[in-house]
Design a protein around this motif. Structure first.
Motif, PDB file in Angstrom:
ATOM      1  N   ASP A  97     -35.724 -21.540   3.938  1.00  0.00           N
ATOM      2  CA  ASP A  97     -35.493 -22.128   5.252  1.00  0.00           C
ATOM      3  C   ASP A  97     -35.383 -23.653   5.191  1.00  0.00           C
ATOM      4  N   SER A  98     -35.148 -24.197   3.998  1.00  0.00           N
ATOM      5  CA  SER A  98     -35.083 -25.653   3.859  1.00  0.00           C
ATOM      6  C   SER A  98     -33.939 -26.249   4.669  1.00  0.00           C
ATOM      7  N   LEU A  99     -32.847 -25.505   4.809  1.00  0.00           N
ATOM      8  CA  LEU A  99     -31.714 -25.992   5.600  1.00  0.00           C
ATOM      9  C   LEU A  99     -32.095 -26.115   7.072  1.00  0.00           C
ATOM     10  N   LEU A 153     -34.492 -29.061   7.460  1.00  0.00           N
ATOM     11  CA  LEU A 153     -33.716 -30.304   7.421  1.00  0.00           C
ATOM     12  C   LEU A 153     -33.016 -30.556   8.744  1.00  0.00           C
ATOM     13  N   SER A 154     -32.469 -29.502   9.343  1.00  0.00           N
ATOM     14  CA  SER A 154     -31.667 -29.638  10.562  1.00  0.00           C
ATOM     15  C   SER A 154     -32.498 -29.911  11.806  1.00  0.00           C
ATOM     16  N   PHE A 155     -33.718 -29.348  11.867  1.00  0.00           N
ATOM     17  CA  PHE A 155     -34.472 -29.381  13.119  1.00  0.00           C
ATOM     18  C   PHE A 155     -35.729 -30.237  13.104  1.00  0.00           C
ATOM     19  N   PHE A 168     -46.542 -29.994  12.023  1.00  0.00           N
ATOM     20  CA  PHE A 168     -46.085 -29.236  13.186  1.00  0.00           C
ATOM     21  C   PHE A 168     -44.560 -29.199  13.288  1.00  0.00           C
ATOM     22  N   SER A 169     -43.901 -30.243  12.838  1.00  0.00           N
ATOM     23  CA  SER A 169     -42.435 -30.255  12.850  1.00  0.00           C
ATOM     24  C   SER A 169     -41.871 -29.196  11.901  1.00  0.00           C
ATOM     25  N   VAL A 170     -42.491 -29.055  10.737  1.00  0.00           N
ATOM     26  CA  VAL A 170     -42.054 -28.033   9.778  1.00  0.00           C
ATOM     27  C   VAL A 170     -42.346 -26.635  10.334  1.00  0.00           C
ATOM     28  N   LEU A 171     -43.519 -26.448  10.920  1.00  0.00           N
ATOM     29  CA  LEU A 171     -43.868 -25.139  11.491  1.00  0.00           C
ATOM     30  C   LEU A 171     -42.915 -24.753  12.627  1.00  0.00           C
ATOM     31  N   LEU A 199     -40.322 -21.521  12.747  1.00  0.00           N
ATOM     32  CA  LEU A 199     -40.276 -20.570  13.867  1.00  0.00           C
ATOM     33  C   LEU A 199     -38.857 -20.466  14.428  1.00  0.00           C
ATOM     34  N   ILE A 200     -38.181 -21.601  14.531  1.00  0.00           N
ATOM     35  CA  ILE A 200     -36.786 -21.592  14.986  1.00  0.00           C
ATOM     36  C   ILE A 200     -35.932 -20.772  14.017  1.00  0.00           C
ATOM     37  N   GLY A 201     -36.216 -20.913  12.725  1.00  0.00           N
ATOM     38  CA  GLY A 201     -35.481 -20.159  11.714  1.00  0.00           C
ATOM     39  C   GLY A 201     -35.637 -18.662  11.875  1.00  0.00           C
ATOM     40  N   VAL A 202     -36.843 -18.217  12.243  1.00  0.00           N
ATOM     41  CA  VAL A 202     -37.087 -16.785  12.470  1.00  0.00           C
ATOM     42  C   VAL A 202     -36.180 -16.268  13.580  1.00  0.00           C
TER      43      VAL A 202
END
Length: 296
Positions: free
Chosen positions: A212-214, A217-219, A248-251, A255-258
């Motif tokens: 989910d690194s992309l 990076l995007s969000f 929290f930004s990574v978390l 979640l957005i990725g899910v």
């Protein structure tokens, strides 16, 4: 490596489509913040920043890496195709010269899509390609080898006497020390990855984040940092520490990725998975065809 057209086609989907999707999302998100009285957006500057690919106009700063990586890989594929018949000394000198040219250009102008940065990065791509080709890292995984100690010394010296370094803003300082620090640091990271590979729990966690690194990076910058900062400010009347913001930004990004993975069209836009939609579409057609045959 020699099929440039295939590389461009593949990287168009995996790098450029997510880049422009993230850029458009950032545009709408910052306009929403302006509507809520939390920002001041200049449409022309934002659109120019998305098209130009870097610089002060790009609101979602981290995604500069995607278009720059696209340029870097295309340039490397094209150049290596033509110089691979020469010996490794000539190849190394050639990519070092390209890097110096990119360094000089960056002192005059910032090229669109970070093309000057892409030239500077060619030496890294070349060394990485050669290391992978000859499996050098796997052959030298001892923790306290003389090679590792030498790399550590070079890395520490370079970061102590040549700060700051930031490729996005073209801060290289001494270009030779920049290369020595970048190459030695990259090799040390790769060696650490090989050393921790037997630890399954760590590897599983890193793989999950890597997949989910992309999305991160995007969000994480526009959505994560700004959202976390604003919510934290509302509750505590101050902005959070960098590590709280980062975690929290990574978390939030994960979640957005899910959610994105569950929607085929968003998979295309933010993950660049062009084949995911085609499989989904073909599956629907086959399903309808089978039902049609049964009804007949």
């Amino acid at each position: 490596m020699n099929n440039i057209s295939k590389l461009i086609s593949n990287r168009f989907w995996t790098l450029l489509v997510p880049y422009f999707s993230a850029g458009i999302f950032s545009l709408f998100f910052t306009f929403l913040l302006q509507y809520l009285g939390r920002g001041n957006v200049n449409l022309n500057n934002q659109l120019f920043g998305i098209l130009y690919g870097n610089g002060e106009w790009l609101v979602n700063i981290p995604v500069w890496f995607l278009v720059c990586l696209f340029c870097s890989q295309v340039v490397f594929c094209f150049t290596y195709k033509h110089i691979q018949r020469f010996n490794i000394f000539f190849q190394t000198l050639f990519y070092l010269l390209l890097g110096i040219i990119g360094f000089i250009i960056s002192k005059i102008i910032y090229l669109p899509w970070g093309l000057d940065i892409a030239l500077v990065s060619q030496l890294f791509l070349f060394i990485g390609y050669k290391f992978k080709e000859h499996k050098i890292i796997e052959k030298r995984v001892r923790l306290f080898s003389s090679f590792t100690i030498l790399l550590t010394v070079i890395f520490m010296i370079s970061i102590l006497i040549n700060p700051p370094v930031d490729m996005n803003t073209r801060e290289y300082n001494n270009i030779i020390l920049f290369y020595l620090g970048g190459i030695s640091g990259s090799i040390l990271v790769l060696k650490c990855c090989v050393l921790i590979s037997p630890v399954r729990s760590v590897v599983s966690a890193l793989k999950y984040i890597g997949r989910d690194s992309l999305i991160i990076l995007s969000f994480h910058f526009v959505f994560g940092f700004i959202t976390v900062g604003l919510v934290y400010y509302l509750f505590f009347d101050k902005y959070p520490s960098w590590y709280i913001n980062w975690i929290f930004s990574v978390l939030i990004s994960l979640l957005i990725g899910v959610g994105i993975k569950k929607i085929p069209i968003l998979n295309i836009l933010f993950y660049g998975k062009k084949y995911e939609y085609s499989r989904f579409y073909n599956k629907k057609i086959r399903y309808k065809f089978i039902n049609f045959k049964r009804s007949v």
